[in-house]
Write a protein that holds these residues in place. Structure first.
Motif, PDB file in Angstrom:
ATOM      1  N   MET A  94      -3.682   0.856   4.575  1.00 56.77           N
ATOM      2  CA  MET A  94      -3.325  -0.748   4.574  1.00 56.77           C
ATOM      3  C   MET A  94      -4.270  -1.604   4.256  1.00 56.77           C
ATOM      4  O   MET A  94      -5.360  -1.600   4.955  1.00 56.77           O
ATOM      5  N   ARG A  95      -4.183  -2.587   3.296  1.00 61.98           N
ATOM      6  CA  ARG A  95      -5.101  -3.604   2.953  1.00 61.98           C
ATOM      7  C   ARG A  95      -4.656  -4.825   3.274  1.00 61.98           C
ATOM      8  O   ARG A  95      -3.557  -5.195   2.771  1.00 61.98           O
ATOM      9  N   ILE A  96      -5.318  -5.756   3.873  1.00 57.60           N
ATOM     10  CA  ILE A  96      -4.841  -7.046   4.105  1.00 57.60           C
ATOM     11  C   ILE A  96      -5.844  -8.013   3.500  1.00 57.60           C
ATOM     12  O   ILE A  96      -6.966  -8.077   3.846  1.00 57.60           O
ATOM     13  N   GLU A  97      -5.667  -8.719   2.568  1.00 51.66           N
ATOM     14  CA  GLU A  97      -6.459  -9.550   1.906  1.00 51.66           C
ATOM     15  C   GLU A  97      -6.012 -10.992   2.450  1.00 51.66           C
ATOM     16  O   GLU A  97      -5.180 -11.513   1.905  1.00 51.66           O
ATOM     17  N   LEU A  98      -7.041 -11.441   3.033  1.00 51.92           N
ATOM     18  CA  LEU A  98      -6.846 -12.716   3.860  1.00 51.92           C
ATOM     19  C   LEU A  98      -6.773 -13.990   2.992  1.00 51.92           C
ATOM     20  O   LEU A  98      -6.168 -15.021   3.032  1.00 51.92           O
ATOM     21  N   ARG A  99      -7.887 -14.049   1.936  1.00 50.43           N
ATOM     22  CA  ARG A  99      -7.882 -14.951   1.081  1.00 50.43           C
ATOM     23  C   ARG A  99      -6.649 -15.149   0.184  1.00 50.43           C
ATOM     24  O   ARG A  99      -6.201 -16.070  -0.064  1.00 50.43           O
ATOM     25  N   GLN A 100      -6.038 -14.195  -0.099  1.00 58.13           N
ATOM     26  CA  GLN A 100      -4.772 -14.097  -1.405  1.00 58.13           C
ATOM     27  C   GLN A 100      -3.574 -14.002  -0.276  1.00 58.13           C
ATOM     28  O   GLN A 100      -2.350 -14.136  -0.781  1.00 58.13           O
ATOM     29  N   ARG A 101      -3.482 -14.106   1.214  1.00 53.93           N
ATOM     30  CA  ARG A 101      -2.647 -13.953   1.959  1.00 53.93           C
ATOM     31  C   ARG A 101      -1.752 -12.819   1.583  1.00 53.93           C
ATOM     32  O   ARG A 101      -0.426 -13.082   1.592  1.00 53.93           O
ATOM     33  N   ARG A 102      -2.151 -11.530   1.459  1.00 57.74           N
ATOM     34  CA  ARG A 102      -1.422 -10.433   1.124  1.00 57.74           C
ATOM     35  C   ARG A 102      -1.803  -9.295   1.612  1.00 57.74           C
ATOM     36  O   ARG A 102      -2.772  -9.052   2.068  1.00 57.74           O
ATOM     37  N   ALA A 103      -0.554  -8.365   1.847  1.00 59.05           N
ATOM     38  CA  ALA A 103      -0.961  -7.098   2.490  1.00 59.05           C
ATOM     39  C   ALA A 103      -0.310  -6.055   1.539  1.00 59.05           C
ATOM     40  O   ALA A 103       0.731  -6.059   0.974  1.00 59.05           O
ATOM     41  N   VAL A 104      -1.191  -4.955   1.527  1.00 59.23           N
ATOM     42  CA  VAL A 104      -0.543  -3.614   0.299  1.00 59.23           C
ATOM     43  C   VAL A 104      -0.861  -2.407   1.541  1.00 59.23           C
ATOM     44  O   VAL A 104      -1.904  -2.252   2.061  1.00 59.23           O
ATOM     45  N   ALA A 105       0.256  -1.828   1.538  1.00 59.89           N
ATOM     46  CA  ALA A 105       0.492  -0.520   2.166  1.00 59.89           C
ATOM     47  C   ALA A 105       0.706   0.555   1.414  1.00 59.89           C
ATOM     48  O   ALA A 105       1.445   0.423   0.369  1.00 59.89           O
ATOM     49  N   GLU A 106      -0.117   1.510   1.377  1.00 59.79           N
ATOM     50  CA  GLU A 106       0.306   2.879   0.416  1.00 59.79           C
ATOM     51  C   GLU A 106       0.218   4.228   1.153  1.00 59.79           C
ATOM     52  O   GLU A 106      -0.516   4.465   2.063  1.00 59.79           O
ATOM     53  N   GLY A 107       0.806   5.305   0.762  1.00 58.41           N
ATOM     54  CA  GLY A 107       0.992   6.420   1.065  1.00 58.41           C
ATOM     55  C   GLY A 107       1.958   6.569   2.297  1.00 58.41           C
ATOM     56  O   GLY A 107       1.545   6.168   3.284  1.00 58.41           O
ATOM     57  N   ASN A 108       3.081   7.156   1.851  1.00 56.88           N
ATOM     58  CA  ASN A 108       3.936   7.517   3.156  1.00 56.88           C
ATOM     59  C   ASN A 108       4.437   6.292   3.802  1.00 56.88           C
ATOM     60  O   ASN A 108       4.500   6.246   5.044  1.00 56.88           O
ATOM     61  N   VAL A 109       4.673   5.002   3.228  1.00 53.41           N
ATOM     62  CA  VAL A 109       5.166   3.879   3.782  1.00 53.41           C
ATOM     63  C   VAL A 109       6.734   4.090   4.380  1.00 53.41           C
ATOM     64  O   VAL A 109       7.412   4.581   3.599  1.00 53.41           O
ATOM     65  N   SER A 110       6.690   3.587   5.491  1.00 53.09           N
ATOM     66  CA  SER A 110       7.957   3.508   6.233  1.00 53.09           C
ATOM     67  C   SER A 110       8.061   2.401   6.969  1.00 53.09           C
ATOM     68  O   SER A 110       6.952   1.843   7.875  1.00 53.09           O
ATOM     69  N   ILE A 111       9.337   1.940   7.204  1.00 55.77           N
ATOM     70  CA  ILE A 111       9.634   0.660   7.857  1.00 55.77           C
ATOM     71  C   ILE A 111      10.705   1.088   8.656  1.00 55.77           C
ATOM     72  O   ILE A 111      11.976   1.394   8.186  1.00 55.77           O
ATOM     73  N   GLU A 112      10.858   1.038   9.903  1.00 53.96           N
ATOM     74  CA  GLU A 112      12.004   1.217  10.951  1.00 53.96           C
ATOM     75  C   GLU A 112      12.307  -0.081  11.717  1.00 53.96           C
ATOM     76  O   GLU A 112      11.456  -0.708  12.115  1.00 53.96           O
ATOM     77  N   LEU A 113      13.704  -0.290  11.931  1.00 55.14           N
ATOM     78  CA  LEU A 113      14.568  -1.228  12.716  1.00 55.14           C
ATOM     79  C   LEU A 113      15.540  -0.549  13.373  1.00 55.14           C
ATOM     80  O   LEU A 113      16.513  -0.564  12.611  1.00 55.14           O
ATOM     81  N   ASP A 114      15.737  -0.288  14.619  1.00 57.05           N
ATOM     82  CA  ASP A 114      16.805   0.374  15.207  1.00 57.05           C
ATOM     83  C   ASP A 114      17.434   1.454  14.276  1.00 57.05           C
ATOM     84  O   ASP A 114      16.531   2.439  14.053  1.00 57.05           O
ATOM     85  N   GLN A 115      18.547   1.402  13.768  1.00 55.86           N
ATOM     86  CA  GLN A 115      19.178   2.720  13.125  1.00 55.86           C
ATOM     87  C   GLN A 115      18.725   2.582  11.433  1.00 55.86           C
ATOM     88  O   GLN A 115      19.231   3.252  10.590  1.00 55.86           O
ATOM     89  N   GLN A 116      17.970   1.252  11.054  1.00 54.07           N
ATOM     90  CA  GLN A 116      17.769   1.028   9.870  1.00 54.07           C
ATOM     91  C   GLN A 116      16.331   1.601   9.390  1.00 54.07           C
ATOM     92  O   GLN A 116      15.538   1.309  10.085  1.00 54.07           O
ATOM     93  N   ARG A 117      16.337   2.480   8.159  1.00 55.81           N
ATOM     94  CA  ARG A 117      14.920   3.023   7.965  1.00 55.81           C
ATOM     95  C   ARG A 117      14.718   2.839   6.702  1.00 55.81           C
ATOM     96  O   ARG A 117      15.620   3.072   5.673  1.00 55.81           O
ATOM     97  N   ILE A 118      13.549   2.397   5.943  1.00 54.28           N
ATOM     98  CA  ILE A 118      13.358   2.408   4.461  1.00 54.28           C
ATOM     99  C   ILE A 118      11.983   2.732   4.422  1.00 54.28           C
ATOM    100  O   ILE A 118      10.969   2.612   5.235  1.00 54.28           O
ATOM    101  N   GLN A 119      11.627   3.658   3.500  1.00 57.06           N
ATOM    102  CA  GLN A 119      10.318   4.252   3.226  1.00 57.06           C
ATOM    103  C   GLN A 119      10.122   4.155   1.582  1.00 57.06           C
ATOM    104  O   GLN A 119      10.873   3.768   0.691  1.00 57.06           O
ATOM    105  N   GLY A 120       8.991   4.137   1.303  1.00 55.60           N
ATOM    106  CA  GLY A 120       8.247   4.178  -0.103  1.00 55.60           C
ATOM    107  C   GLY A 120       6.831   4.581  -0.302  1.00 55.60           C
ATOM    108  O   GLY A 120       6.368   5.134   0.665  1.00 55.60           O
ATOM    109  N   SER A 121       6.494   4.303  -1.505  1.00 52.72           N
ATOM    110  CA  SER A 121       5.082   4.886  -1.718  1.00 52.72           C
ATOM    111  C   SER A 121       4.041   3.827  -1.693  1.00 52.72           C
ATOM    112  O   SER A 121       3.083   4.107  -1.365  1.00 52.72           O
ATOM    113  N   ARG A 122       4.643   2.719  -2.127  1.00 51.34           N
ATOM    114  CA  ARG A 122       3.581   1.462  -2.182  1.00 51.34           C
ATOM    115  C   ARG A 122       4.327   0.186  -1.735  1.00 51.34           C
ATOM    116  O   ARG A 122       5.503  -0.071  -2.190  1.00 51.34           O
ATOM    117  N   LEU A 123       3.968  -0.561  -0.848  1.00 49.84           N
ATOM    118  CA  LEU A 123       4.263  -1.924  -0.212  1.00 49.84           C
ATOM    119  C   LEU A 123       3.516  -2.841  -0.617  1.00 49.84           C
ATOM    120  O   LEU A 123       2.221  -3.010  -0.223  1.00 49.84           O
TER     121      LEU A 123
END
Length: 623
Positions: A94-123
Motif C-alpha cells: 500500500m502506498r499513501i501519497e499525502l500530497r496528492q491525497r491518494r492511496a494505492v493498494a496492490e497485490g491480493n487486494v481485499s475489502i471485507e464488511l460483515d458478509q460483504q467481500r470484494i477483492q481485486g488486483s489494484r485499488l
C-alpha cells in the motif's frame, strides 16, 4: 527507528512518532498508523461504496513501513491491513501519497464488511474526492442487506435464511461515497466453480439509499446456464431482499365462461421504479392464439398488466395495486378489466390486517368451476400461527367482513353443484361476516439416522429433509350473510407425507408421496356461487419422483369421494438444479398451466400464474 511526523490530510490529523531527522523513516514491523477524523463525514462503508474512509478511526498495520519526507509518501509492505470501523482492507503493498491525497493498494487486494467481500488486483482511492476504482474485482453480495431498512430489514433477513450470498466478477469497479459501478459484471448464486448459472451484464450499479441499505441494478444482458446455454435478458434486473416478478412470465389460461379465453400468454415484466420502497412493474401481454383466431383485430391479442407496491417500513405496512386489461377492445372495456388494491398492516403480535377492494376478482370454486366476483370491498385480520404450549399444536384464526357483488341464487338453497350451474343465476349484493380457524399437529413417524458425512447438494439448493410424517388437523369456517343465510363447515383431516432419497444420485434418489383424507359437517349454503362449499368429503393424492438426474415428474389430484369426480388435478414436469430450475405445470380441470424459471437465492418469485383464489373451504382461505 522511531520518529514523529505531524501532518494534516483533509479532514484527518495524521501523527507518527519520529525521533531522528532523516529523509526516510523506517518503522518496525507491527507498528500501527492511526488517523483520527477531525470532523466525521456523512458517508458509510459497505461493499457497494468502499468509501467511508473519512468516517471512522483508521488503523494501518504491516510487516514493513517507510515514509519519504521529501515526496510525502508513506509505503507499507507485507501483510498490509487497514481497519476502518467494521471494514478491513488487506493487500500485499500500500502506498499513501499525502500530497496528492491518494492511496494505492496492490497485490491480493481485499475489502471485507460483515458478509460483504470484494477483492481485486489494484485499488486506487482519492481521499479528497472520496472516489476511486478497483481493477479485476470479484467478491460476494448478501442479498439480505440490500434494499431494506430498520427492523423490517432484519425480520426479512431472518426469514430468508443464510442462503442469500451472490458472487460477482467485474473488469473494473468505479466508486464514490454513495455508489459503485462495475463493467462487464458476472453475477452468480452458485458457491461452486464453474457456476451452473450466471447473470452477465455490461453494467451493474449499486446505490446507497437514505436508509443505509444498497440497491443493486443490472442492465440488460444474458442468463448463462452451465456455461453453454445463453438466454438474452432485454430488461434491467433489480436485486434486493424483496421477492419480485421474474423477467418473463409464460403461462396458459383457457378456462373462462364469462371472459374471453386467452390461451397462451407471453408476459415480459419491466420494473420502472428504482426506489427500495416503491415498485412499479409494467407487463405487456401477448396472446398468440387470439392473433390468429379473433375477429376483433390485432388489439384483441394484446393485453396490459401493472403491479404497484409501496412499502412503509415505519408503519409496518404495504400498499399494493394490480390492474389488468385482457385485450384492448374499448367497447368491452368493463368486462375485460380486472383490478385490486390492498393495504396490509402487520400488527404487534405478528398478525396482519388487510383492507381490500377488488373488481372482477376470479375464484376457483371446485366443482362449480371459475366464478367472477364483480365487486368486493372488505377488511380482514389474520392471526399469526400460535403454538399452544408444549402440546405441539399450532392454532390460527381469521376474521373478515366484506361487501360483495356477485352471481348467486337468492331465492333458494341448492347444494347440488350441477343443479346450481344449470339454474338461472343473477347478481346479488350482500354483506358477509366470516370466521375461520385451524388447529394442526404433525408427528414424525420415521426420520433416517444422521450420517457423519452428508452428501453435498447436487440437484437442490439445500439438503433434502427425509422422513415420514403424520399430519392431522381440524378446520372450521362460519359465514353469515346480511339476508339471513348462513354456511357452516367444520372438518377434520389426516394425512401421510413421505420423503425418501437425498436427490444426489443419478436415478430414483428422490420420492415424495402424500395422501390426505378430510371429512366434515356442512350446514346451509352460501347465497353466492363463488364461495359455496360443494365438496364435503375429499381425498388429496400427490407424488413427485426423480427419473434421471435433475428431471422429476409429479401430479396432485383432489377427488370428491361423494360423487367420485375429480375436483382438481395438476401435472408437473421439473428440471431442478442446485441454483436454478424449470417447471412445466398443466391443470386440465382449470385448463391452465405455466412454464416457470426458478433462480435460487435471488429474489425472483414466479408466484401463482393461475391468478385465481380458492374456494374458502377452510378458515384461512381468502374470502
Amino acid at each position: 527507528m522511531k520518529g514523529v511526523l505531524l501532518l494534516s490530510l483533509g479532514l484527518w490529523s495524521l501523527s507518527l512518532g519520529l525521533w531522528a531527522a532523516a529523509d526516510e523513516a523506517v518503522a518496525p514491523p507491527g507498528i500501527s498508523l492511526t488517523l483520527d477524523p477531525v470532523a466525521p463525514s456523512q458517508g458509510s462503508l459497505d461493499f457497494a461504496t468502499l468509501s467511508a474512509l473519512s468516517a471512522r478511526t483508521l488503523q494501518l498495520r504491516s510487516d514493513r513501513q517507510t515514509f519519504d519526507q521529501r515526496a510525502e509518501v508513506f509505503e507499507a509492505e507485507g501483510n498490509v491491513e487497514m481497519r476502518l470501523g467494521r471494514s478491513l482492507l488487506r493487500a500485499d503493498r500500500m502506498r499513501i501519497e499525502l500530497r496528492q491525497r491518494r492511496a494505492v493498494a496492490e497485490g491480493n487486494v481485499s475489502i471485507e464488511l460483515d458478509q460483504q467481500r470484494i477483492q481485486g488486483s489494484r485499488l486506487e482511492y482519492d481521499f479528497e474526492q472520496e472516489q476511486g476504482f478497483l481493477s479485476d474485482a470479484f467478491g460476494q453480495v448478501d442479498i439480505r442487506a440490500l434494499g431494506g431498512s430498520g427492523a423490517q430489514m432484519q425480520e426479512g433477513a431472518a426469514a430468508l435464511g443464510p442462503e442469500r450470498l451472490v458472487r460477482f466478477r467485474a473488469d473494473q469497479i468505479r466508486f464514490d461515497a454513495n455508489n459503485w459501478e462495475g463493467d462487464n459484471v458476472r453475477l452468480t448464486n452458485d458457491p461452486l466453480d464453474p457456476p451452473e448459472l450466471e447473470i452477465r451484464s455490461p453494467r451493474v450499479t449499486s446505490s446507497l439509499q437514505a436508509d443505509g441499505s444498497s440497491l443493486l441494478i443490472a442492465e440488460s444482458g444474458q442468463l448463462v446456464f452451465d456455461q453453454v446455454f445463453f438466454l438474452p435478458l432485454p430488461i434491467r434486473l433489480r436485486f434486493d431482499q424483496f421477492n419480485r416478478q421474474p423477467p418473463v412470465s409464460i403461462f396458459y389460461d383457457d378456462f373462462d365462461r364469462e371472459e374471453l379465453r386467452r390461451g397462451l400468454i407471453l408476459q415480459p415484466n419491466f420494473e420502472l421504479l428504482r426506489d427500495p420502497n416503491l415498485s412499479l412493474v409494467f407487463s405487456p401481454q401477448l396472446y398468440p392464439q387470439r392473433l390468429w383466431g379473433s375477429d376483433q383485430g390485432i388489439l384483441d391479442g394484446i393485453g396490459l398488466r401493472t403491479d404497484f407496491r409501496w412499502l412503509q417500513p415505519e408503519q409496518r405496512a404495504q400498499t399494493s395495486l394490480f390492474v389488468e386489461l385482457r385485450g384492448i377492445v374499448f367497447e368491452e372495456f368493463a368486462r375485460r378489466l380486472r383490478a385490486q388494491v390492498e393495504h396490509q398492516i402487520t400488527t404487534g403480535d405478528g398478525g396482519q390486517v388487510t383492507y381490500t377492494y377488488a373488481y372482477r376478482e376470479r375464484f376457483f370454486s371446485g366443482r362449480l368451476g371459475f366464478q367472477i366476483v364483480e365487486n368486493r370491498l372488505g377488511a380482514s385480520y389474520s392471526s399469526p400461527t400460535i403454538r399452544l404450549g408444549s402440546t405441539g399444536l399450532d392454532f390460527s384464526y381469521r376474521l373478515a367482513t366484506d361487501y360483495i357483488d356477485a352471481l348467486g341464487q337468492p331465492d333458494e338453497i341448492d347444494t347440488d353443484p350441477d343443479l346450481a350451474l344449470e339454474k338461472t343465476t343473477e347478481r346479488i349484493q350482500l354483506t358477509r361476516l366470516q370466521l375461520g380457524a385451524t388447529l394442526n399437529r404433525s408427528f414424525a413417524l420415521w426420520i433416517p439416522p444422521a450420517t457423519k458425512e452428508e452428501p453435498p447438494p447436487r440437484f437442490s439448493a439445500l439438503p433434502i429433509e427425509q422422513g415420514v410424517w403424520l399430519n392431522t388437523g381440524v378446520s372450521s369456517s362460519q359465514s353469515l350473510y346480511s339476508n339471513g343465510r348462513a354456511q357452516s363447515y367444520t372438518a377434520g383431516s389426516v394425512g401421510i407425507d413421505a420423503v425418501i432419497g437425498a436427490f444426489v444420485a443419478d436415478t430414483f434418489d428422490y420420492t415424495n408421496l402424500s395422501v390426505t383424507y378430510s371429512n366434515g359437517f356442512l350446514a346451509g349454503a352460501s347465497p353466492f356461487l363463488f364461495d359455496r362449499i360443494t365438496t364435503r368429503e375429499q381425498l388429496v393424492l400427490g407424488f413427485l419422483q426423480q427419473l434421471y438426474g435433475p428431471l422429476r415428474v409429479g401430479a396432485e389430484t383432489t377427488v370428491d369421494l361423494q360423487s367420485g369426480q375429480q375436483v382438481d388435478t395438476t401435472y408437473r414436469l421439473g428440471y431442478d438444479r442446485r441454483t436454478y430450475g424449470f417447471s412445466l405445470q398443466y391443470n386440465p380441470v382449470r385448463q391452465s398451466g405455466a412454464l416457470e424459471l426458478r433462480v435460487e437465492g435471488l429474489n425472483w418469485d414466479p408466484g401463482s400464474t393461475s391468478e385465481e383464489r380458492p374456494t374458502p373451504g377452510s378458515g384461512l382461505s381468502d374470502p
